[in-house]
Design an enzyme around this catalytic site. Structure first.
Site, PDB file in Angstrom:
ATOM      1  N   ASP B 306       0.851  -1.179   0.000  1.00 55.00           N
ATOM      2  CA  ASP B 306       0.000   0.000   0.000  1.00 55.00           C
ATOM      3  C   ASP B 306       0.891   1.234   0.000  1.00 55.00           C
ATOM      4  O   ASP B 306       1.930   1.247   0.643  1.00 55.00           O
ATOM      5  CB  ASP B 306      -0.874   0.005   1.266  1.00 55.00           C
ATOM      6  N   ASP B 343     -10.007  22.010  10.590  1.00 59.63           N
ATOM      7  CA  ASP B 343      -9.675  20.753   9.887  1.00 59.63           C
ATOM      8  C   ASP B 343      -8.701  19.944  10.741  1.00 59.63           C
ATOM      9  O   ASP B 343      -7.564  20.356  10.944  1.00 59.63           O
ATOM     10  CB  ASP B 343      -9.046  21.128   8.538  1.00 59.63           C
ATOM     11  N   ALA B 374     -19.274  14.703   2.740  1.00 61.79           N
ATOM     12  CA  ALA B 374     -19.060  13.921   1.526  1.00 61.79           C
ATOM     13  C   ALA B 374     -19.842  14.517   0.366  1.00 61.79           C
ATOM     14  O   ALA B 374     -19.498  14.336  -0.794  1.00 61.79           O
ATOM     15  CB  ALA B 374     -19.487  12.478   1.758  1.00 61.79           C
ATOM     16  N   ARG B 377     -17.938  18.165  -0.295  1.00 63.12           N
ATOM     17  CA  ARG B 377     -16.500  17.954  -0.368  1.00 63.12           C
ATOM     18  C   ARG B 377     -15.742  19.278  -0.252  1.00 63.12           C
ATOM     19  O   ARG B 377     -14.789  19.552  -0.962  1.00 63.12           O
ATOM     20  CB  ARG B 377     -16.123  17.199  -1.640  1.00 63.12           C
ATOM     21  N   SER B 379     -14.587  22.300   2.854  1.00 66.64           N
ATOM     22  CA  SER B 379     -14.630  22.730   4.247  1.00 66.64           C
ATOM     23  C   SER B 379     -14.209  24.193   4.317  1.00 66.64           C
ATOM     24  O   SER B 379     -13.716  24.737   3.330  1.00 66.64           O
ATOM     25  CB  SER B 379     -13.711  21.853   5.104  1.00 66.64           C
ATOM     26  N   ASP B 517      -9.550  -6.429   2.559  1.00 70.14           N
ATOM     27  CA  ASP B 517      -8.293  -7.004   2.083  1.00 70.14           C
ATOM     28  C   ASP B 517      -8.285  -8.523   2.204  1.00 70.14           C
ATOM     29  O   ASP B 517      -7.444  -9.191   1.610  1.00 70.14           O
ATOM     30  CB  ASP B 517      -7.117  -6.460   2.899  1.00 70.14           C
TER      31      ASP B 517
END
Lengths: 566, 675, 187
Positions: B306, B343, B374, B377, B379, B517
């Site tokens: 990853d 944030d 969401a 999207r 802030s 996974d």
């Protein structure tokens, strides 16, 4: 003396000169590529296929290929027994030769269909011309069997996963029509012009200068000698094989015969390189085999040229080297060269008597048979080598920290089991045979006295050599061994059978199993098998298995004789 | 437990191992190792011979000599057993410390029908039971959190003292028995029945109890058995041959020759090497479910990693502010900081860090924070008349254009330039007017490039898995030096990639933690699950990394390679030894009957008896001498397979030929005083 | 079963090609060769001599061949098959040396070449080394009342040089040498 050494050098150079293009030719033939011989030999192939009912296109599994090979070999055995046991009344018997005893017929049949050619009879007195012609047929088809089965193994080494490994019959037919027969015709033509007889007349009756009558055996020798040498068969037309002046009359005939021994075994390596498109691998294998071959050859030549120290002690200058059992027209060096050629391959023909050679040469010859893969027999030599490669791949794979793989196929427990059994078989057969013989001898020395023409360690070597020869499917001998007895006929016959078919079945099975596995592409972590390092590893494995297992017997035989003589 | 013992022989282990070395003499146990079993048979024969001589047999040489041979053979056996026992003891030392954590603990069983808690013992917990843990409780069993969140001290397992957070849902929901809750309360469902928990498996593995022979080990055992068989043939046939040569051989010499020739060195150390390999994995804080997995790790061709956390440090960081032409850079700076005040994501914090402004002065009165959702999207925050917004380009664009303003082309230029450099652009707007762009960049971990280089030399292809767009992914892939990448990766993509590589014959390893996974972990040849991951992921993989370190795979690969190399090197060494032993023993066998063979006694050993004893002593001593190597493993160097083979062949092959010549000669000098 | 049928048919076809066609082909080629495939022969008057096969000669008047373990039996050839360390064999060699010394006056042991005291592989070696012929010159010359120089010249003429002058040993065909000797004697 330098002329003799130069002669050896010339033979080796010519050998390579011919073997490399021949390898390409065999590669094309076994790979069904376009070949120069297609236009005028292709029709013979097709005739074969039609008459025998072979589907040229059909590919079968390794098991079915083995089944075909074993079936046809069994057929040959029956036919051979029939001919050899009934020679006396069958045609082509001008000298009135008697039929063979059952045990001798068994030994001879087994010996010839397996490409061994161990002879417990003498050609002049033991075989009619029909018998000789029958044995010649086996010389062709046992060699073709080796080539065909080797081609099956090549199929198993390809970069793909497959169940099918070609067709034994097709490889067999093509080996005969495209390789063995044309080469034999070429060689035999040279021989007849060098004075090798090719006649169906019986013995020649003549007189010597004193007026005493002499009989000279002859026959269809040239045709026989050609395939005997090319097919690593080695069974002589006459008792003394190519030491006989009619079987090998000149230095030139000797050169052709010597080169013929190694020609196809070396060419098979390059054929592999061609079929698999792995030329570097072919050269690596060639390098390993060549190294082994030279390591056996050099002491042999040096020792033969030096002569017998016991005779030197009598005040004789042995400028020619050790001459007992050798021919003046070849000289000691060419005889030693032949001795190593014939024992490194499974040929077993001789142009000098091995029994009379110096201990180091005798040991080198035996080591050639003990390793049995420094070129080895036609086709089967590669198979033996293949088994050692599998073992070397395994050990070196571990040493670089990766599950061992050979040409992209993983070597696992099943393949190791087979490889180990095959590698063990040869020492097992030789040691048990020699052990049994020495036991019988020690039990009853008087009854067995006729076995050995030499006392002490050399007598031991005679028995050891015989079993090495049988188990390596070689066929040469320390001929002083009185071997036409029930014990020797049966024991060596059984060993020959086991040592021929198991070492064919094993590698074919390994190749078949590997062929079914998934192909793993090479990466930087893959151990390359076409490098000098890996070659060294293979050599070490061969050396250690052969040398370690056989060392005690060599100590009791040739080494004891050596230390007593020198 | 982490690297608790770095010494090869932990305290107390030696005496325990010696004791168990004697227990292991049981022929039924010895039979597992054919080579050492043959030595045991030989030892028993020598015992009989010694008794025979004591009773008056004259034909076998002196009693002292025969007893010496017997004792030496016995020592060979003990040494070999000791090697296995010491490897097990090292494992046991670790297992014991694990076991302490799983002694009886009280469990608070949750009864759903009554909603009450019942106190029972941890051993009474069954799979499917639900228990409750509050602060300072030891978690009684492996399980999955179904409710709540807690900080947990996992140092008992990982040795890492920093507490970790585990919570219901998501990828960090599993807890391990034996760990301790530090704060809060969680409700946990038991996922493993007693004796099958993670800890139990681990203990069984390191103690060697459930050790199965791996495929390579089986193949090697066949090879060794084969070599032993050759020498059985040699010995059996040597008997009649030597009587033919009128050189009778005493039984002691036969047995000594045999024991020296069969590969006792590797035979004696084989199981120790295997156990030590698993032990090394454990010391790296990786728990393997089988020895086979460790071996497979050594064969890996493709490594799936990853991006986040493995190749790059956790999250993106702000690296630059790009104001629109005509906008004061300070203005953009201020706006960016303001938009990020609320944030809490690492990205947001990094903007504050980069701007490095005095927040106290900056913070307006009565700000209204607009949280990231969401849906939008976007802030930001509102104060007075100002509306500051920050977001991805398309979101801000919509915002700007909806307000009737134009979206400047320069922004498009800027953002695509940032994307091409592997960065992520965030557009900042004030009152629906674009001010500029904040550039976020992935920070590639230092040293990762070198690690990938090392992997490449091992022949392993590295593949980066990332959710980024292909452009960004490509840039980072190049920067980090990985060979390939999967961009905009969904779990199915991983799976597909693995299947594709496997279809071409390659072995694939991957690391993962999430439940999604799990299928890929199961599909991969080596799947390493993070200990912090879900139970499903841990079940699917064949290794668990206790440190949750994504680069751990590299270590695992090296451990796997080391394991095979140690076996290969010692096999080569063992077999190469035979050359010298032959030259020591064979002349000794025959020299009395055939004096000419003195020429073969190249080492000039003193007498037949001293030659045989020296060989047997060397053969016995080499086993304990090599135990450290067997336990530590032959070091792996990524220098290419051929170079590695050359190196090991020289070291262990040639060394294996020379060492016994020297060793036997030296021992002979000593032994010749008595024999 | 199908395999068996294929095997039988394939074998018969092989037999036809390899045991009949092939030998007949070689036989036809042999008809073009000097000896017509009957062995190397030399016609001398009415007598046919097989120069390729070693023979026994009168040890007094003629050049001797190498010792033969089968007494020059060309219908049952063979070597001694004695090992280099065999004591019986070494006694035999010693006897051969003594005989040679007795037969050839003035000969030193160190002058005897190895081929003259060792048996060849087939017992039918048609050749001897040049040295082996030279040490017999004096005896042959004396027995035939010829000049030593004459006989020596005869020997020189009969030396067969190596292949292409480079490869292999010098040698002399004993039968040819003795035939030449007989002709010289007749003159």
């Amino acid at each position: 003396m330098w002329q003799e050494i130069l002669g050896v050098g010339l033979m080796f150079a010519l050998l390579l000169l011919f073997a490399i293009p021949l390898g390409k030719h065999i590669g094309q033939v076994l790979n069904f590529e376009k070949n120069w011989s297609d236009p005028f030999l292709g029709f013979i192939d097709r005739l074969f296929y039609r008459i025998a009912g072979i589907d040229e296109m059909q590919q079968v599994s390794w098991q079915n290929n083995l089944k075909a090979m074993l079936t046809i070999n069994a057929g040959w055995f029956v036919l051979s027994m029939l001919v050899l046991s009934n020679m006396s009344w069958l045609p082509l018997n001008p000298d009135g030769i008697a039929s063979m005893s059952p045990d001798l017929a068994f030994n001879t049949s087994v010996s010839f269909i397996t490409n061994t050619n161990l002879q417990h009879y003498s050609g002049e007195t033991g075989l009619s011309y029909l018998g000789q012609m029958t044995l010649m047929l086996w010389q062709f088809i046992s060699a073709a069997t080796g080539m065909a089965i080797c081609a099956v193994v090549f199929q198993g080494m390809r970069e793909r996963a497959s169940e099918k490994l070609g067709n034994f019959y097709v490889f067999f037919v093509r080996s005969i029509t495209r390789v063995l027969l044309p080469l034999s015709i070429l060689a035999a033509s040279i021989y007849v012009f060098q004075g090798v007889p090719m006649t169906f007349l019986g013995k020649a009756l003549t007189e010597n200068l004193q007026g005493d009558g002499i009989e000279i055996s002859r026959g269809p020798v040239a045709a026989f000698v050609a395939i005997k040498q090319l097919g690593t068969n080695g069974g002589g037309f006459f008792g003394p094989n190519s030491a006989h002046p009619l079987e090998n009359p000149t230095y030139l005939s000797n050169m052709v015969e010597t080169i013929s021994i190694l020609l196809i075994p070396i060419a098979m390596l390059f054929a592999m390189g061609h079929v698999l498109k792995r030329r570097k691998l072919a050269w690596t294998f060639f390098g390993v085999m060549c190294l082994g071959f030279l390591l056996l050859l050099l002491p042999a030549i040096a020792s033969e040229l030096e002569g017998n120290p016991a005779i030197a002690a009598m005040g004789i200058q042995q400028n020619q080297g050790s001459m007992e059992g050798k021919e003046v027209r070849f000289g000691a060096a060419a005889s030693a060269y032949w001795a190593i050629n014939t024992t490194c391959t499974s040929n077993g023909s001789v142009n000098a008597m091995h029994d009379s050679m110096t201990p180091l040469t005798g040991m080198s010859a035996m080591l050639g048979m003990m390793t049995n893969c420094f070129f080895g027999g036609v086709g089967v030599g590669f198979l033996n080598f293949y088994v050692f490669v599998i073992l070397a791949v395994f050990i070196s794979g571990l040493m670089v920290g990766r599950t061992p793989e050979f040409l992209g196929k993983k070597i696992e427990a099943r393949e190791m089991k087979i490889a180990m059994i095959i590698a063990l078989l040869h020492p097992l057969l030789v040691m048990l045979g020699t052990g049994l013989a020495t036991y019988l001898y020690a039990q009853n020395p008087d009854a067995c006295a006729a076995w050995l023409s030499n006392p002490g360690s050399h007598g031991f070597s005679q028995m050891l050599y015989e079993f090495c020869s049988a188990s390596a499917n070689n066929g040469s001998g320390f001929e002083g061994l009185g071997d036409n007895t029930l014990f020797w006929n049966l024991s060596t016959g059984l060993i020959i059978l086991t040592a021929r078919y198991l070492p064919i079945i094993g590698p074919v099975a390994i190749a078949g199993l590997l062929a079914q596995k998934q192909y793993i592409p090479e990466s930087a972590g893959t151990l390359r098998t076409d490098t000098a390092t890996f070659g060294t590893m293979v050599f070490a494995v061969i050396f250690i298995i052969a040398a370690l297992a056989f060392f005690p017997t060599l100590v009791l035989g040739p080494l004891t004789e050596y230390f007593m003589l020198y | 437990m982490k690297n608790s013992e770095n010494t090869l022989f932990p305290k107390g282990a030696i005496s325990a191992a010696l004791k168990s070395a004697f227990y292991k003499l049981d022929p039924r146990l010895m039979l597992r190792n054919p080579v050492m079993f043959l030595v045991e048979v030989g030892t028993l024969v020598m015992l009989v011979v010694c008794v025979g001589i004591a009773l008056g047999d004259q034909s076998q040489g002196s009693l002292a000599y025969n007893i010496c041979v017997f004792v030496l053979l016995f020592l060979t056996l003990i040494f070999a057993n000791f090697a296995e026992a010491i490897a097990e003891a090292r494992g046991k030392a670790q297992a014991d410390s694990l076991r302490k954590t799983r002694s009886e603990t009280p469990a608070k069983l949750w009864d759903d029908s009554t909603g009450k808690v019942k106190l029972i013992s941890s051993s009474e917990l069954k799979k499917g039971d639900v228990f409750v843990c509050t602060a300072d409780d030891i978690i009684p069993s492996d399980g999955e959190i179904i409710e709540g969140l807690a900080t947990i001290d996992e140092s008992a397992i990982t040795g890492e003292s920093a507490p970790v957070i585990r919570e219901a849902g998501g990828d960090k929901s599993s807890v391990t028995g034996g760990t301790k809750v530090l704060s809060d309360q969680i409700k946990v469902v038991v996922t493993a029945s007693q004796g099958e928990s993670f800890l139990d498996k681990m203990i069984a593995l390191v103690e060697g109890a459930s050790r199965q022979k791996t495929p390579n080990e089986i193949a090697l055992t066949i090879l060794l058995a084969g070599f032993s068989l050759v020498f059985i043939i040699v010995i059996v046939s040597l008997k009649p041959m030597s009587s033919f040569a009128q050189a009778p051989i005493a039984i002691a010499a036969f047995i000594s020759l045999f024991v020296c020739l069969i590969p006792t060195t590797i035979g004696g150390l084989l199981s120790a090497i295997g156990i030590a390999g698993m032990d090394r994995a454990l010391r790296a804080n990786v728990v393997t479910k089988s020895g086979r997995a460790v071996e497979t790790a050594g064969d890996i061709d493709v490594l799936l990693l990853d991006k986040t956390g493995t190749i790059t440090i956790g999250n993106r960081k702000a690296t630059a502010f790009h104001p629109l032409s005509g906008v004061d850079p300070q203005h953009l700076l201020r706006a960016s900081v303001l938009s990020s005040l609320a944030d809490t994501t690492p990205e947001g914090k990094s903007i504050l860090e980069l701007a490095n402004l005095d927040l106290a002065k900056l913070t307006p009165k009565d700000p209204v924070f607009v949280k990231f959702s969401a849906e939008t999207r976007i802030s930001g925050l509102d104060f007075e008349q100002t509306r500051i917004r920050k977001g991805a380009i398309d979101a801000i664009r919509r915002l700007v254009e909806n307000a009737g303003h134009s979206f400047p082309d320069q922004i498009l230029e800027l953002t695509s330039k940032i994307s091409n450099n592997g960065g992520t652009p965030l557009v900042v707007a004030e009152n629906e007017q674009v001010l500029g762009v904040v550039e976020l960049q992935d920070i590639i971990k230092t040293g990762i490039r070198e690690r990938f280089e090392r992997l490449r030399k091992m022949g392993i292809k590295t593949v980066m898995v990332t959710g980024d767009n292909p452009l960004t992914a490509k840039y980072i892939a190049e920067q980090a030096g990985v060979d390939d990448f999967i961009a905009e990766a969904k779990p199915e993509d991983k799976m597909q990639y693995i299947r594709h590589e496997q279809a071409e014959g390659r072995l694939v390893a991957m690391m993962g933690d999430g439940t999604n996974d799990a299928p890929a972990l199961a599909q991969a040849n080596v799947g390493v699950a993070m200990n912090s991951g879900t139970q499903a992921a841990k079940e699917a993989g064949n290794m668990v990394d206790l440190d949750n370190d994504p680069t751990k795979l590299i270590e695992v690969v090296e451990i796997g390679k080391q394991l095979l190399m140690t076996r290969g090197a010692l096999t080569t060494f063992s077999i190469a030894n035979d050359v010298a032993k032959y030259f020591a023993i064979i002349p000794a066998l025959f020299i009395t009957a055939i004096p000419a063979l003195q020429g073969l006694n190249v080492m000039q050993l003193h007498s037949p008896e001293s030659a045989i004893l020296s060989s047997v002593i060397f053969n016995a001593l080499i086993i304990p001498a090599l135990i450290p190597l067997a336990l530590r493993g032959v070091p792996y160097k990524p220098i290419g397979a051929s170079a590695l083979l050359r190196r090991n062949l020289l070291l262990y092959g040639l060394g294996g030929i020379i060492a016994p010549f020297v060793g036997i000669k030296l021992i002979d000098l000593l032994v010749s005083i008595w024999f | 079963m199908k395999d068996l049928l294929t095997a039988v048919r394939l074998t018969l076809w092989c037999a036809l090609l390899l045991s009949i066609v092939y030998p007949l082909l070689i036989w036809s080629i042999a008809q073009l060769s000097p000896g017509q495939g009957q062995g190397v022969q030399e016609m001398l008057g009415a007598k046919v001599h097989f120069t390729g096969v070693g023979q026994n000669f009168d040890p007094k008047t003629h050049f001797q061949s190498r010792p033969s373990a089968v007494n020059y039996n060309a219908a049952g050839a063979g070597g001694s098959n004695k090992g280099p360390s065999n004591p019986d064999y070494l006694i035999e060699v010693k006897n051969r040396i003594d005989t040679l010394l007795k037969q050839n006056p003035g000969l030193q042991t160190s002058g005897i070449p190895a081929d003259l005291v060792t048996a060849s592989g087939a017992g039918l070696d048609p050749h001897i080394s040049v040295q082996a012929a030279k040490i017999q010159v004096r005896r042959v010359a004396m027995a035939n009342q010829l000049q030593e120089e004459q006989v020596k010249k005869l020997v020189e003429l009969q030396i067969e040089r190596p292949f292409l002058g480079l490869f292999g040993p010098d040698r002399i065909n004993v039968l040819k040498l003795n035939l030449a000797l007989d002709q010289l004697r007749k003159k």
